[in-house]
Design a protein around this motif. Structure first.
Motif, PDB file in Angstrom:
ATOM      1  N   GLN A   1       0.824  -1.209   0.000  1.00 33.30           N
ATOM      2  CA  GLN A   1       0.000   0.000   0.000  1.00 33.30           C
ATOM      3  C   GLN A   1       0.861   1.263   0.000  1.00 33.30           C
ATOM      4  O   GLN A   1       0.523   2.257  -0.655  1.00 33.30           O
ATOM      5  N   LEU A   2       1.957   1.236   0.716  1.00 34.25           N
ATOM      6  CA  LEU A   2       2.805   2.422   0.861  1.00 34.25           C
ATOM      7  C   LEU A   2       3.528   2.788  -0.436  1.00 34.25           C
ATOM      8  O   LEU A   2       3.787   3.959  -0.690  1.00 34.25           O
ATOM      9  N   ALA A   3       3.854   1.781  -1.246  1.00 33.95           N
ATOM     10  CA  ALA A   3       4.491   2.012  -2.561  1.00 33.95           C
ATOM     11  C   ALA A   3       5.761   2.853  -2.435  1.00 33.95           C
ATOM     12  O   ALA A   3       5.923   3.888  -3.098  1.00 33.95           O
ATOM     13  N   VAL A   4       6.686   2.392  -1.598  1.00 28.93           N
ATOM     14  CA  VAL A   4       7.950   3.102  -1.406  1.00 28.93           C
ATOM     15  C   VAL A   4       8.791   3.032  -2.671  1.00 28.93           C
ATOM     16  O   VAL A   4       8.903   1.984  -3.308  1.00 28.93           O
ATOM     17  N   ARG A   5       9.411   4.161  -3.019  1.00 30.25           N
ATOM     18  CA  ARG A   5      10.298   4.228  -4.174  1.00 30.25           C
ATOM     19  C   ARG A   5      11.740   4.405  -3.704  1.00 30.25           C
ATOM     20  O   ARG A   5      11.995   4.932  -2.627  1.00 30.25           O
ATOM     21  N   GLU A   6      12.681   3.995  -4.523  1.00 28.50           N
ATOM     22  CA  GLU A   6      14.084   4.200  -4.193  1.00 28.50           C
ATOM     23  C   GLU A   6      14.351   5.699  -4.072  1.00 28.50           C
ATOM     24  O   GLU A   6      13.901   6.493  -4.893  1.00 28.50           O
ATOM     25  N   GLY A   7      15.036   6.075  -3.005  1.00 33.63           N
ATOM     26  CA  GLY A   7      15.343   7.476  -2.774  1.00 33.63           C
ATOM     27  C   GLY A   7      14.331   8.213  -1.921  1.00 33.63           C
ATOM     28  O   GLY A   7      14.537   9.378  -1.576  1.00 33.63           O
ATOM     29  N   ASP A   8      13.222   7.567  -1.547  1.00 27.88           N
ATOM     30  CA  ASP A   8      12.194   8.222  -0.739  1.00 27.88           C
ATOM     31  C   ASP A   8      12.690   8.540   0.670  1.00 27.88           C
ATOM     32  O   ASP A   8      13.557   7.847   1.225  1.00 27.88           O
ATOM     33  N   ASN A   9      12.100   9.570   1.250  1.00 28.86           N
ATOM     34  CA  ASN A   9      12.295   9.917   2.657  1.00 28.86           C
ATOM     35  C   ASN A   9      11.057   9.426   3.399  1.00 28.86           C
ATOM     36  O   ASN A   9       9.940   9.879   3.128  1.00 28.86           O
ATOM     37  N   VAL A  10      11.244   8.467   4.333  1.00 27.54           N
ATOM     38  CA  VAL A  10      10.119   7.756   4.958  1.00 27.54           C
ATOM     39  C   VAL A  10      10.130   7.973   6.465  1.00 27.54           C
ATOM     40  O   VAL A  10      11.189   7.925   7.100  1.00 27.54           O
ATOM     41  N   PHE A  11       8.933   8.185   7.034  1.00 30.99           N
ATOM     42  CA  PHE A  11       8.773   8.311   8.481  1.00 30.99           C
ATOM     43  C   PHE A  11       7.828   7.229   8.971  1.00 30.99           C
ATOM     44  O   PHE A  11       6.740   7.045   8.417  1.00 30.99           O
ATOM     45  N   GLU A  12       8.256   6.494  10.010  1.00 30.68           N
ATOM     46  CA  GLU A  12       7.449   5.415  10.590  1.00 30.68           C
ATOM     47  C   GLU A  12       7.075   5.749  12.023  1.00 30.68           C
ATOM     48  O   GLU A  12       7.934   6.139  12.815  1.00 30.68           O
ATOM     49  N   ILE A  13       5.786   5.587  12.341  1.00 29.36           N
ATOM     50  CA  ILE A  13       5.297   5.790  13.705  1.00 29.36           C
ATOM     51  C   ILE A  13       5.083   4.413  14.313  1.00 29.36           C
ATOM     52  O   ILE A  13       4.232   3.645  13.860  1.00 29.36           O
ATOM     53  N   GLY A  14       5.845   4.073  15.349  1.00 32.47           N
ATOM     54  CA  GLY A  14       5.784   2.745  15.956  1.00 32.47           C
ATOM     55  C   GLY A  14       7.011   1.945  15.582  1.00 32.47           C
ATOM     56  O   GLY A  14       7.024   1.246  14.572  1.00 32.47           O
ATOM     57  N   ALA A  15       8.077   2.033  16.389  1.00 36.05           N
ATOM     58  CA  ALA A  15       9.356   1.417  16.009  1.00 36.05           C
ATOM     59  C   ALA A  15       9.353  -0.098  16.118  1.00 36.05           C
ATOM     60  O   ALA A  15      10.058  -0.784  15.376  1.00 36.05           O
ATOM     61  N   GLY A  16       8.562  -0.637  17.064  1.00 39.97           N
ATOM     62  CA  GLY A  16       8.515  -2.088  17.208  1.00 39.97           C
ATOM     63  C   GLY A  16       9.883  -2.698  17.399  1.00 39.97           C
ATOM     64  O   GLY A  16      10.708  -2.218  18.185  1.00 39.97           O
TER      65      GLY A  16
END
Length: 407
Positions: A88-103
């Motif tokens: 669903q997130l469809a991450v691309r190479e080079g993206d800047n990503v933020f995750e909530i919930g480190a687990g």
């Protein structure tokens, strides 16, 4: 420490991914996500779990709650849910990503694999023990360049924004205002969103002035700490039947104390389902049409004492108005017991308006029966958006956002 009784970690990992792809009901697939899950070693982020458990398709608790009646404080998400949410997130190479919930740090490692060397990943958690755990496992497995920050995820991390992608791995009841300014227009947000007693992984595309979904999938996550807009209470004197609703709904549990002792009204539809066929879309349709939608749970003792069985006693949709309630139910059809069973869907109502509420549930069962795979569109707007700027649909107001659920 991980131990194994035969197959190598690589074999177990590939078997897990093969099973996810074969059994996944989400209908989502991305070859890059598949490769990431075949590459990143989940067991290395669960060093205290037996290796077979690390590669089972189930969540694994990493921090228990001291309250034995409460949910765990942190866990590693079920792998098939990890898979479809990353698709669903469809991450691309080079993206800047933020995750909530480190687990455990595992999901951040998968995100880093997807962003490549040119991308950036920041993961956060409000619990210092959780972020310390994630920092250790990420460092131990070659992901020192993943940022780990300890803070309330609702605040985001503006110092590293704007983000191309944001993902929450905890259940959210609201969409914090800080996220709107930190997610780039055109970016994507995937969040386990909770409304009307249900939880769905919603993939939003950030447009000017709104976020609009293009994928809504079933999921379940531990709720985020700090958002307390959900209410619950028992509606019977024996504390066997419980109702869950949102703070914007007019539900008074004390008015329902006598409802379940009154004669019931059962309404059936012509809609049937097989033994493993999900009918959860009925709940989604109710949330898009009925403001009174909430969730009911019933312990086995309640059914044994004469309560008409909810379709799923652990969690079923219900409608509540004043001193009346109705909820989804099912019953096996009168077919040959030697054949694969099928079940009628219907509703049972209690209280003066119970029959009417049951009929309203049945109307949405029939609507779902005619379009079983249809997903709603969830559109989110800032909380100060006027009614005239909202899409058509059921409006649910939260402190930071106005949600519109529509078909």
């Amino acid at each position: 420490m991980n131990t194994t009784t035969g197959a190598s970690p690589e074999d177990l990992r590939n078997r897990l991914v093969d099973a996810i792809l074969e059994e996944d009901l989400s209908g989502l697939h991305d070859a890059r996500v598949e490769t990431a899950m075949r590459t990143v070693a989940r067991h290395a982020f669960l060093p205290d779990a037996p290796i077979e458990e690390a590669y089972a398709n189930k969540s694994v608790t990493i921090k228990e709650n001291p309250d034995e009646d409460a949910l765990p404080l942190s866990c590693a998400s079920q792998p098939d849910v990890v898979h479809f949410m990353l698709v669903q997130l469809a991450v691309r190479e080079g993206d800047n990503v933020f995750e909530i919930g480190a687990g455990t740090g595992y999901n951040a490692a998968l995100l880093k694999h997807l962003t490549g060397k040119s991308g950036q990943v920041t993961t956060c958690d409000i619990d210092a023990d959780v972020t310390a755990y994630a920092r250790r496992t990420l460092d131990a497995n070659g992901y020192e360049d993943v940022r780990v920050v300890t803070r309330d995820g609702a605040l985001g991390a503006s110092e590293f924004s704007p983000y191309d992608r944001m993902i929450a791995t905890v259940g959210m009841w609201d969409l914090p205002g800080a996220w709107w300014g930190q997610l780039a227009v055109g970016g994507r947000l995937v969040v386990p969103l909770r409304w009307r007693g249900l939880s769905r992984a919603v993939a939003f595309q950030h447009e000017e002035g709104r976020m609009r979904s293009d994928s809504v999938k079933m999921c379940g996550f531990l709720p985020v700490i700090g958002q307390d807009g959900e209410r619950n209470d028992y509606i019977d004197d024996d504390r066997l039947v419980r109702l869950y609703w949102d703070e914007d709904q007019s539900v008074a549990p004390e008015l329902l104390r006598d409802a379940l002792t009154r004669p019931k009204a059962v309404v059936w539809t012509g809609v049937t389902v097989g033994p493993v066929e999900s009918f959860d879309g009925v709940w989604l349709r109710l949330s898009a049409t009925e403001r009174a939608t909430c969730r009911i749970t019933a312990k086995p003792a309640a059914v044994e004492a004469g309560l008409h069985r909810p379709a799923s006693p652990a969690l079923s949709p219900a409608l509540v108005e004043g001193d009346s309630i109705a909820y989804l139910t099912l019953e096996r059809t009168a077919e040959d017991l030697e054949t694969e069973p099928r079940f009628w869907l219907g509703a049972v109502g209690y209280g003066p308006a119970g029959a009417d509420l049951a009929e309203r549930i049945c109307a949405q069962i029939r609507a779902w029966g005619a379009a079983r795979i249809a997903e709603p569109v969830v559109t989110a707007y800032p909380a100060d958006t006027p009614d005239s700027d909202l899409a058509d649909g059921a409006v649910i107001d939260r402190p930071s956002v106005r949600l519109v659920i529509s078909y």
